[in-house]
Structure formats: structure tokens, C-alpha cells
Design a protein around this motif. Structure first.
Motif, PDB file in Angstrom:
ATOM      1  N   GLY A 134      43.042 -28.982 -15.581  1.00 25.87           N
ATOM      2  CA  GLY A 134      44.400 -28.641 -15.185  1.00 25.87           C
ATOM      3  C   GLY A 134      45.173 -29.889 -14.822  1.00 25.87           C
ATOM      4  N   GLY A 135      46.487 -29.756 -14.826  1.00 26.04           N
ATOM      5  CA  GLY A 135      47.359 -30.841 -14.409  1.00 26.04           C
ATOM      6  C   GLY A 135      48.680 -30.279 -13.937  1.00 26.04           C
ATOM      7  N   SER A 136      49.393 -31.040 -13.124  1.00 23.78           N
ATOM      8  CA  SER A 136      50.692 -30.602 -12.608  1.00 23.78           C
ATOM      9  C   SER A 136      51.810 -31.287 -13.375  1.00 23.78           C
ATOM     10  N   ILE A 137      52.766 -30.508 -13.836  1.00 22.58           N
ATOM     11  CA  ILE A 137      53.882 -31.031 -14.624  1.00 22.58           C
ATOM     12  C   ILE A 137      54.628 -32.092 -13.823  1.00 22.58           C
ATOM     13  N   GLY A 138      54.899 -33.225 -14.469  1.00 23.66           N
ATOM     14  CA  GLY A 138      55.612 -34.310 -13.812  1.00 23.66           C
ATOM     15  C   GLY A 138      54.717 -35.354 -13.196  1.00 23.66           C
ATOM     16  N   ASP A 152      43.775 -37.569 -27.336  1.00 18.56           N
ATOM     17  CA  ASP A 152      43.121 -36.269 -27.535  1.00 18.56           C
ATOM     18  C   ASP A 152      41.668 -36.249 -27.073  1.00 18.56           C
ATOM     19  N   ILE A 153      41.347 -37.096 -26.096  1.00 16.15           N
ATOM     20  CA  ILE A 153      40.006 -37.067 -25.506  1.00 16.15           C
ATOM     21  C   ILE A 153      39.907 -35.944 -24.478  1.00 16.15           C
ATOM     22  N   LEU A 154      40.990 -35.731 -23.727  1.00 18.71           N
ATOM     23  CA  LEU A 154      41.001 -34.730 -22.665  1.00 18.71           C
ATOM     24  C   LEU A 154      41.828 -33.521 -23.069  1.00 18.71           C
ATOM     25  N   ASN A 155      41.365 -32.364 -22.612  1.00 22.86           N
ATOM     26  CA  ASN A 155      42.071 -31.104 -22.825  1.00 22.86           C
ATOM     27  C   ASN A 155      42.684 -30.678 -21.498  1.00 22.86           C
ATOM     28  N   VAL A 156      44.005 -30.841 -21.372  1.00 24.83           N
ATOM     29  CA  VAL A 156      44.699 -30.576 -20.115  1.00 24.83           C
ATOM     30  C   VAL A 156      45.722 -29.476 -20.317  1.00 24.83           C
ATOM     31  N   GLU A 157      45.673 -28.462 -19.434  1.00 27.53           N
ATOM     32  CA  GLU A 157      46.685 -27.414 -19.409  1.00 27.53           C
ATOM     33  C   GLU A 157      47.593 -27.669 -18.207  1.00 27.53           C
ATOM     34  N   TRP A 158      48.883 -27.816 -18.473  1.00 26.27           N
ATOM     35  CA  TRP A 158      49.835 -28.211 -17.437  1.00 26.27           C
ATOM     36  C   TRP A 158      50.508 -26.991 -16.821  1.00 26.27           C
ATOM     37  N   VAL A 159      50.593 -26.988 -15.490  1.00 30.14           N
ATOM     38  CA  VAL A 159      51.298 -25.927 -14.773  1.00 30.14           C
ATOM     39  C   VAL A 159      52.233 -26.576 -13.752  1.00 30.14           C
ATOM     40  N   GLY A 172      38.535 -19.270 -12.696  1.00 34.10           N
ATOM     41  CA  GLY A 172      37.744 -19.734 -13.818  1.00 34.10           C
ATOM     42  C   GLY A 172      38.525 -20.056 -15.060  1.00 34.10           C
ATOM     43  N   ARG A 173      39.828 -20.199 -14.942  1.00 35.96           N
ATOM     44  CA  ARG A 173      40.640 -20.499 -16.115  1.00 35.96           C
ATOM     45  C   ARG A 173      40.632 -21.984 -16.462  1.00 35.96           C
ATOM     46  N   ILE A 174      40.302 -22.832 -15.499  1.00 35.73           N
ATOM     47  CA  ILE A 174      40.067 -24.249 -15.746  1.00 35.73           C
ATOM     48  C   ILE A 174      38.768 -24.632 -15.046  1.00 35.73           C
ATOM     49  N   ASP A 175      38.201 -25.763 -15.478  1.00 32.64           N
ATOM     50  CA  ASP A 175      36.941 -26.232 -14.901  1.00 32.64           C
ATOM     51  C   ASP A 175      37.155 -27.216 -13.755  1.00 32.64           C
ATOM     52  N   ALA A 176      38.256 -27.945 -13.802  1.00 26.36           N
ATOM     53  CA  ALA A 176      38.528 -28.957 -12.790  1.00 26.36           C
ATOM     54  C   ALA A 176      39.969 -29.421 -12.942  1.00 26.36           C
ATOM     55  N   PHE A 177      40.490 -30.082 -11.917  1.00 30.44           N
ATOM     56  CA  PHE A 177      41.797 -30.730 -12.056  1.00 30.44           C
ATOM     57  C   PHE A 177      41.898 -31.864 -11.033  1.00 30.44           C
ATOM     58  N   PRO A 178      42.663 -32.909 -11.362  1.00 29.20           N
ATOM     59  CA  PRO A 178      42.797 -34.041 -10.452  1.00 29.20           C
ATOM     60  C   PRO A 178      43.930 -33.840  -9.457  1.00 29.20           C
ATOM     61  N   GLU A 179      43.706 -34.334  -8.255  1.00 29.49           N
ATOM     62  CA  GLU A 179      44.751 -34.336  -7.225  1.00 29.49           C
ATOM     63  C   GLU A 179      44.402 -35.381  -6.171  1.00 29.49           C
ATOM     64  N   GLU A 180      45.399 -35.906  -5.498  1.00 33.52           N
ATOM     65  CA  GLU A 180      45.161 -36.812  -4.380  1.00 33.52           C
ATOM     66  C   GLU A 180      44.353 -36.052  -3.336  1.00 33.52           C
ATOM     67  N   ILE A 181      43.326 -36.681  -2.795  1.00 36.15           N
ATOM     68  CA  ILE A 181      42.334 -35.957  -2.005  1.00 36.15           C
ATOM     69  C   ILE A 181      42.933 -35.284  -0.773  1.00 36.15           C
ATOM     70  N   ASN A 182      43.833 -35.952  -0.063  1.00 37.40           N
ATOM     71  CA  ASN A 182      44.449 -35.367   1.123  1.00 37.40           C
ATOM     72  C   ASN A 182      45.404 -34.243   0.761  1.00 37.40           C
ATOM     73  N   VAL A 183      46.154 -34.446  -0.295  1.00 33.80           N
ATOM     74  CA  VAL A 183      47.076 -33.415  -0.778  1.00 33.80           C
ATOM     75  C   VAL A 183      46.284 -32.177  -1.199  1.00 33.80           C
TER      76      VAL A 183
END
Length: 260
Positions: A134-138, A152-159, A172-183
Motif C-alpha cells: 500500500g501507499g498514500s497518494i502524494g 515495475d519491481i514493486l506492486n503498490v496500490e495507492w489510497v 488482508g487486501r495488502i501485505d504491508a505498507f510504508p509509513e514513518e514509524i511515529n506517524v
């Protein structure tokens, strides 16, 4: 005579407003995205970094109003001169055509959040190729992550938000997503119940560690002055220890003091 008096009254009101503007604080507009705990529209102080930026400018005679917008709009409006600055952004070379960077405001540490019952292991971007991310738009998650998407190495769905990414992760719609740890942990605890919160953890390997900055529109006449004012007072806050007090109420894994 009535017309003259009306004009005179208007002139007196204008003079009074100008006098107040001269004697009081100068108003500044800063566009931001909602990014708790650092920028939070609904909190009285509007977040830890919002308080820091506001107090830095207040010490120099400026009053700040934060305008909470979607990230792309916050960037675009500031670049077009609608706001005096926008906060806070990581460094990318392409942003230099639109903005001048402040001194670093804080450090960030982005990690991958995932469900405990579906652990992930990774050391390089290719290890994530088979995951639905997953990823956040912007958002940008740094050059390496962005390049892996472009190639095209990563498959990212943006919300639209981190909240939606956590919901998609829990369902279970995504396996993981990145975010700043405190946020990430702030939003997770705010938006989910304790049972759901307990299902989520993060991988210790950071996706990205970087500094973030206040951006000042490159072509505005006051930009250089505002940047110098901000940088000078930020350094004073660091040297006298006041900077650290903004992050003492909660453990902030990414907010080690920036050394220059």
C-alpha cells in the motif's frame, strides 16, 4: 458632506488596520498535510512540529496560520505563492525548481507495517516484489522505493490516507505498507481498537531514513528573509535545548537531534 465623512471614516479604519499590522505580529500562511503526531488539524496545538514551527516564527515576530490540505494541493498552492511556506517535506532535487529548503526540521524513519500473522522479511527492494504493498497518494518514500516502482519491481496500490492503508492491511487486501514509524503507530492507536492494534507490527529494517524541511516558494520576494529568520531561530532552539522539549511527551523513535 456625507460622502466626505464616509471616505474619512474609511481612511481612519484603514490607517488603524495598518498601524495594528505594524505594531503586531506579521501574519504567515503555511500549507501542511495532516500528519499526526507532527501535524494534527483537530488538536489544540495542531501537533508537535506545528507547535515548533509556530513558536520559532513567534520568537521572530510572526504569527503562523496552518492550512491543512491534501499533500499535493499543499505543495501546489505554496509553489504558486498562495502560502508563505509548506511543511514538512523530504529533500528531492526536483522540488528545488519550486522551493528553497530550510535547515532540517526533524529526522524521519519509514518502516514497513504488516500483520503479525503474516510476517515479512526483506533486505533489498527485490525482496518485496511479490508482495501487494500500500501507499498514500502524494507521498514519496525515497528515491530507492520510487525507482523500484518506476521499474515495475514493486506492486503498490495507492489510497488517500494512512488510515485506509491500515484498514486494508487488517482486512488482508495488502501485505504491508510504508509509513514513518511515529506517524504509523499514532494513527494505528487512534483509528483501531486495542485488539486490532495488537495484530499489527513493523519490520525493523527502515525503508527510508531522512531529514525533512520547511519549503519556501522560490520566486516570492520575502522568501529569503523568511528562510533566514526561520533557520536562525531554529538553531537557537537547538542550542538552548528548547527544540528537544517538543518531543519529550511521547517516545519518538525518529526524532534524534539533527547534527549540522
Amino acid at each position: 458632506m456625507r460622502v466626505f465623512k464616509a471616505h474619512l471614516g474609511a481612511l481612519v479604519m484603514l490607517w488603524s488596520a495598518l498601524a495594528l499590522a505594524d505594531d503586531g505580529e506579521r501574519q504567515l500562511s503555511i500549507s501542511v498535510g495532516d500528519w499526526p503526531p507532527f501535524f494534527v488539524a483537530s488538536e489544540p496545538g495542531q501537533g508537535t512540529v506545528a507547535r515548533l514551527v509556530r513558536d520559532i516564527f513567534a520568537a521572530e515576530g510572526y504569527e503562523v496560520t496552518f492550512h491543512f490540505l491534501p499533500w499535493k494541493r499543499a505543495y501546489r498552492e505554496a509553489a504558486n505563492g498562495k502560502h508563505d511556506a509548506t511543511a514538512i517535506w523530504m529533500y528531492t532535487a526536483d522540488r528545488q525548481k519550486d522551493f528553497l529548503y530550510s535547515e532540517p526540521v526533524m529526522n524521519e524513519r519509514f518502516v514497513l507495517f504488516y500483520r503479525k500473522d503474516t510476517p515479512i522479511e526483506w533486505n533489498r527492494m527485490q525482496d518485496l516484489a511479490n508482495l501487494k504493498l500500500g501507499g498514500s497518494i502524494g507521498y514519496s518514500y525515497g528515491p530507492e522505493f520510487d525507482n523500484a516502482i518506476a521499474n515495475d519491481i514493486l506492486n503498490v496500490e495507492w489510497v488517500a490516507s494512512t488510515e485506509l492503508n491500515f484498514r486494508r492491511l487488517l482486512f488482508g487486501r495488502i501485505d504491508a505498507f510504508p509509513e514513518e514509524i511515529n506517524v504509523g503507530y499514532y494513527i494505528l492507536r487512534r483509528e483501531t481498537d486495542p485488539q486490532e492494534t495488537g495484530r499489527i507490527t513493523h519490520h525493523p529494517e527502515p525503508i527510508l531514513e531522512n531529514q525533512s524541511f520547511l519549503l519556501f516558494p522560490a520566486n516570492e520576494p520575502e522568501t529569503q528573509t523568511l528562510r533566514e529568520v526561520f533557520n536562525r531561530r531554529l538553531q537557537v532552539f537547538r542550542k538552548n535545548g528548547r527544540y528537544d522539549t517538543y518531543f519529550e511527551t511521547k517516545p519518538q523513535a525518529s526524532l534524534n537531534k539533527v547534527s549540522k
